[in-house]
Write a protein that holds these residues in place. Structure first.
Motif, mmCIF file in Angstrom:
data_model
loop_
_atom_site.group_PDB
_atom_site.id
_atom_site.type_symbol
_atom_site.label_atom_id
_atom_site.label_comp_id
_atom_site.label_asym_id
_atom_site.label_seq_id
_atom_site.Cartn_x
_atom_site.Cartn_y
_atom_site.Cartn_z
ATOM 1 N N THR A 161 0.823 -1.218 0.000
ATOM 2 C CA THR A 161 0.000 0.000 0.000
ATOM 3 C C THR A 161 0.852 1.261 0.000
ATOM 4 O O THR A 161 0.339 2.349 -0.234
ATOM 5 C CB THR A 161 -0.929 0.035 1.234
ATOM 6 N N LYS A 162 2.145 1.125 0.270
ATOM 7 C CA LYS A 162 3.038 2.286 0.282
ATOM 8 C C LYS A 162 4.424 1.836 -0.143
ATOM 9 O O LYS A 162 4.954 0.856 0.384
ATOM 10 C CB LYS A 162 3.073 2.908 1.687
ATOM 11 N N ASN A 163 5.008 2.552 -1.098
ATOM 12 C CA ASN A 163 6.336 2.189 -1.600
ATOM 13 C C ASN A 163 7.408 2.381 -0.536
ATOM 14 O O ASN A 163 7.262 3.229 0.350
ATOM 15 C CB ASN A 163 6.693 3.068 -2.807
ATOM 16 N N PRO A 164 8.511 1.610 -0.601
ATOM 17 C CA PRO A 164 9.630 1.865 0.313
ATOM 18 C C PRO A 164 10.236 3.233 0.029
ATOM 19 O O PRO A 164 10.339 3.645 -1.127
ATOM 20 C CB PRO A 164 10.623 0.738 -0.019
ATOM 21 N N ILE A 165 10.606 3.956 1.087
ATOM 22 C CA ILE A 165 11.231 5.277 0.946
ATOM 23 C C ILE A 165 12.454 5.328 1.846
ATOM 24 O O ILE A 165 12.343 5.126 3.055
ATOM 25 C CB ILE A 165 10.264 6.413 1.331
ATOM 26 N N GLY A 166 13.623 5.590 1.256
ATOM 27 C CA GLY A 166 14.840 5.701 2.044
ATOM 28 C C GLY A 166 15.092 4.432 2.838
ATOM 29 O O GLY A 166 15.184 3.328 2.300
ATOM 30 N N ALA A 167 15.196 4.594 4.173
ATOM 31 C CA ALA A 167 15.473 3.447 5.040
ATOM 32 C C ALA A 167 14.213 2.670 5.412
ATOM 33 O O ALA A 167 14.292 1.611 6.024
ATOM 34 C CB ALA A 167 16.181 3.933 6.307
ATOM 35 N N LYS A 168 13.044 3.202 5.053
ATOM 36 C CA LYS A 168 11.791 2.544 5.422
ATOM 37 C C LYS A 168 11.385 1.518 4.363
ATOM 38 O O LYS A 168 11.431 1.797 3.166
ATOM 39 C CB LYS A 168 10.663 3.580 5.557
ATOM 40 N N GLY A 169 10.956 0.341 4.831
ATOM 41 C CA GLY A 169 10.463 -0.676 3.907
ATOM 42 C C GLY A 169 9.056 -0.367 3.441
ATOM 43 O O GLY A 169 8.404 0.564 3.919
ATOM 44 N N ALA A 170 8.563 -1.143 2.488
ATOM 45 C CA ALA A 170 7.196 -0.966 1.976
ATOM 46 C C ALA A 170 6.186 -1.256 3.083
ATOM 47 O O ALA A 170 6.465 -1.997 4.025
ATOM 48 C CB ALA A 170 6.968 -1.899 0.793
ATOM 49 N N ARG A 171 5.006 -0.670 2.953
ATOM 50 C CA ARG A 171 3.926 -0.958 3.895
ATOM 51 C C ARG A 171 2.937 -1.920 3.228
ATOM 52 O O ARG A 171 2.647 -1.795 2.037
ATOM 53 C CB ARG A 171 3.213 0.330 4.311
ATOM 54 N N LEU A 172 2.415 -2.862 4.031
ATOM 55 C CA LEU A 172 1.560 -3.917 3.494
ATOM 56 C C LEU A 172 0.172 -3.906 4.110
ATOM 57 O O LEU A 172 -0.048 -3.335 5.174
ATOM 58 C CB LEU A 172 2.188 -5.289 3.776
ATOM 59 N N THR A 173 -0.755 -4.561 3.422
ATOM 60 C CA THR A 173 -2.060 -4.888 3.977
ATOM 61 C C THR A 173 -2.428 -6.297 3.538
ATOM 62 O O THR A 173 -1.963 -6.766 2.485
ATOM 63 C CB THR A 173 -3.147 -3.904 3.522
ATOM 64 N N GLN A 174 -3.240 -6.965 4.355
ATOM 65 C CA GLN A 174 -3.748 -8.285 3.941
ATOM 66 C C GLN A 174 -5.095 -8.162 3.224
ATOM 67 O O GLN A 174 -5.617 -9.170 2.746
ATOM 68 C CB GLN A 174 -3.868 -9.203 5.161
ATOM 69 N N GLU A 175 -5.647 -6.952 3.164
ATOM 70 C CA GLU A 175 -6.886 -6.741 2.399
ATOM 71 C C GLU A 175 -6.502 -6.344 0.975
ATOM 72 O O GLU A 175 -6.174 -5.194 0.696
ATOM 73 C CB GLU A 175 -7.762 -5.655 3.026
ATOM 74 N N VAL A 176 -6.519 -7.304 0.081
ATOM 75 C CA VAL A 176 -6.124 -7.080 -1.310
ATOM 76 C C VAL A 176 -7.239 -6.346 -2.053
ATOM 77 O O VAL A 176 -8.429 -6.614 -1.834
ATOM 78 C CB VAL A 176 -5.817 -8.429 -1.996
ATOM 79 N N SER A 177 -6.873 -5.395 -2.914
ATOM 80 C CA SER A 177 -7.858 -4.733 -3.779
ATOM 81 C C SER A 177 -7.325 -4.733 -5.206
ATOM 82 O O SER A 177 -6.161 -4.414 -5.439
ATOM 83 C CB SER A 177 -8.139 -3.299 -3.303
ATOM 84 N N LEU A 178 -8.188 -5.126 -6.145
ATOM 85 C CA LEU A 178 -7.805 -5.207 -7.556
ATOM 86 C C LEU A 178 -8.608 -4.185 -8.352
ATOM 87 O O LEU A 178 -9.819 -4.327 -8.509
ATOM 88 C CB LEU A 178 -8.076 -6.624 -8.095
ATOM 89 N N PRO A 179 -7.960 -3.115 -8.840
ATOM 90 C CA PRO A 179 -8.701 -2.076 -9.552
ATOM 91 C C PRO A 179 -8.962 -2.414 -11.012
ATOM 92 O O PRO A 179 -8.067 -2.876 -11.727
ATOM 93 C CB PRO A 179 -7.772 -0.851 -9.444
ATOM 94 N N GLY A 180 -10.193 -2.228 -11.436
ATOM 95 C CA GLY A 180 -10.540 -2.297 -12.843
ATOM 96 C C GLY A 180 -10.821 -0.879 -13.319
ATOM 97 O O GLY A 180 -10.495 0.092 -12.638
ATOM 98 N N ARG A 181 -11.435 -0.759 -14.469
ATOM 99 C CA ARG A 181 -11.750 0.580 -14.984
ATOM 100 C C ARG A 181 -12.921 1.201 -14.221
ATOM 101 O O ARG A 181 -12.886 2.368 -13.878
ATOM 102 C CB ARG A 181 -12.091 0.478 -16.478
ATOM 103 N N PHE A 182 -13.965 0.406 -13.947
ATOM 104 C CA PHE A 182 -15.181 0.949 -13.345
ATOM 105 C C PHE A 182 -15.392 0.525 -11.897
ATOM 106 O O PHE A 182 -16.124 1.181 -11.161
ATOM 107 C CB PHE A 182 -16.406 0.542 -14.172
ATOM 108 N N VAL A 183 -14.786 -0.582 -11.484
ATOM 109 C CA VAL A 183 -14.959 -1.065 -10.111
ATOM 110 C C VAL A 183 -13.621 -1.507 -9.535
ATOM 111 O O VAL A 183 -12.658 -1.734 -10.271
ATOM 112 C CB VAL A 183 -15.959 -2.250 -10.032
ATOM 113 N N VAL A 184 -13.588 -1.625 -8.209
ATOM 114 C CA VAL A 184 -12.451 -2.220 -7.512
ATOM 115 C C VAL A 184 -12.982 -3.453 -6.791
ATOM 116 O O VAL A 184 -13.969 -3.372 -6.055
ATOM 117 C CB VAL A 184 -11.829 -1.244 -6.485
ATOM 118 N N LEU A 185 -12.335 -4.614 -7.022
ATOM 119 C CA LEU A 185 -12.731 -5.858 -6.366
ATOM 120 C C LEU A 185 -11.913 -6.035 -5.086
ATOM 121 O O LEU A 185 -10.688 -5.926 -5.108
ATOM 122 C CB LEU A 185 -12.499 -7.047 -7.301
#
Length: 421
Positions: A161-185
């Motif tokens: 959910t958030k890219n790694p920046i500098g010394a900080k690693g990426a941020r994660l979530t276990q709630e996956v979301s898949l974006p389409g053009r009109f909806v997000v699953l």
């Protein structure tokens, strides 16, 4: 979106370690277009003048050996800039889905460090952890502690959910979301929502459609782009995303953690999926292969806008695309510490670790009538330019703006109103 030299940056990504059992699944970027009648297509085409599309924005896509750049212009003014470099494979992974391994759990931080196959471990906070309430003992506070849900060595499915920046690693979530053009699953969720930016009557119509097309075991959010689209188009989008999730689940079952399961599409397609609408009069692309891919994609999701995607032939044109559209000169100005205002005033933009500070000066703007009038006009120009610069440079966090003092209350209120607009 990261920051390099002040301009927005969006990177293409490759995993450090690929899955042993199969390649990562690419995002759903096209499907068979829904057949629309001529009346519907005509209604959605947007405004035209003398056979040319009319719109507030345009997009210029420049492809070179080292990077792909996208410039978004409002009129002739540059407002957003994205850069994709294939060589950078780990810094811009937002939206990617991984089969990951928990490295260690830190109860005092209510977080876990997770190996997703990148050089630096990612972080999963307690609030982003999903669990089955029947499998976990609750504490006296009513919610389980993170060490009761996650254990070192455990394999989990998660999304960045958030890219790694500098010394900080990426941020994660276990709630996956898949974006389409009109909806997000939202797989395995009860989430049900419609964009609040849509008018009430349109939300009511879409709610009726959503009641029919929403899968029982998955959540769906309808995006702003769904305004005035047909039931068939939304059904198509949901069906495509369900197929995509089935592929991700199947790959996860035969893969060994850590591995990349799903990656977002190329930056050009990603930006067009999120941004492109009737408000854009054109998308100019100076690479034939990318032009073909983007035009096919737009034809599959918004056939009425496909003719707004145009090929800019660098060999046939007298000037390169970014020189013809005056993007290069605006980019150079966007990197400067000092930004000039139309009447001769200036902004000084300073970045620190904690905040960004912007000082407003009258500079060469000496005015004609009175000091109050000169300062007021200078501040109004500054308000417009500061809003543009913050967006273009992708500035976040705490921002302090030192406007020049004004005596009159109505002038102060007007500057605030312009800035808010």
């Amino acid at each position: 979106r990261g920051r390099t030299g002040g301009a927005k940056q969006q990177e293409q990504t490759q995993p450090r370690r690929a899955g042993k059992s199969g390649k990562p699944i690419e995002a759903l970027i096209a499907h068979d277009p829904t057949e629309l009648d001529e009346e519907t297509l005509e209604r959605r085409r947007g405004r035209e003048r003398k056979g040319r599309a009319v719109g507030r924005y345009s997009m210029c896509v420049h492809v070179s050996d080292t990077a792909t750049q996208i410039a978004v212009l409002e009129g002739r003014s540059l407002i957003e800039h994205y850069v994709s470099r294939p060589s950078d494979d780990v810094s811009q992974i937002h939206g990617n889905v991984y089969l990951a391994r928990v490295q260690n759990v830190l109860p005092g931080m209510e977080a876990a460090f997770v190996d997703i196959g990148t050089p630096k471990n990612a972080v999963l906070y307690r609030g982003d952890v999903h669990y089955d309430p029947e499998d976990v003992e609750r504490s006296s506070s009513g919610r389980p502690r993170i060490e009761d849900v996650l254990k070192a060595g455990q394999t989990i499915l998660c999304q960045v959910t958030k890219n790694p920046i500098g010394a900080k690693g990426a941020r994660l979530t276990q709630e996956v979301s898949l974006p389409g053009r009109f909806v997000v699953l939202i797989p395995n969720s009860s989430t049900y929502g419609i964009s609040k930016r849509l008018p009430d009557d349109e939300r009511k119509r879409l709610r009726a459609i959503l009641d029919r097309v929403k899968p029982a075991q998955h959540g769906v959010i309808v995006r702003t782009a769904a305004e005035r689209v047909t039931t068939e188009e939304i059904e198509n989008d949901v069906r495509g995303l369900l197929g995509l999730w089935s592929q991700i689940e199947a790959l996860a079952k035969r893969s060994k953690a850590p591995t990349l399961l799903y990656r977002e599409p190329d930056m050009a397609v990603r930006v067009i999926r999120e941004e492109f609408s009737q408000d854009y009069r054109s998308v100019l692309i100076d690479d034939r292969e990318l032009y073909t891919a983007v035009r096919d994609y737009v034809a599959s999701i918004s056939p009425e806008l496909a003719d707004r995607v145009e090929y800019y032939d660098p060999e046939a044109e007298a000037l390169p695309l970014y020189e013809r559209q005056h993007v290069h000169e605006q980019l150079h100005r966007a990197l400067d510490r000092k930004v000039w205002l139309p009447s001769g005033g200036s902004l000084i933009i300073e970045h620190t670790e904690a905040l960004t500070v912007i000082d407003v000066n009258t500079g060469k703007n000496v005015g004609k009538s009175s000091l109050e009038e000169t300062v007021f006009k200078n501040n109004v120009e500054a308000a417009v330019e500061i809003a543009r610069q913050l967006r273009l440079r992708d500035v976040g966090g705490i921002i302090v703006v030192d406007f020049i003092d004004m005596e009159r209350k109505d002038n102060r209120e007007e500057v605030v109103r312009v800035f808010r607009d």
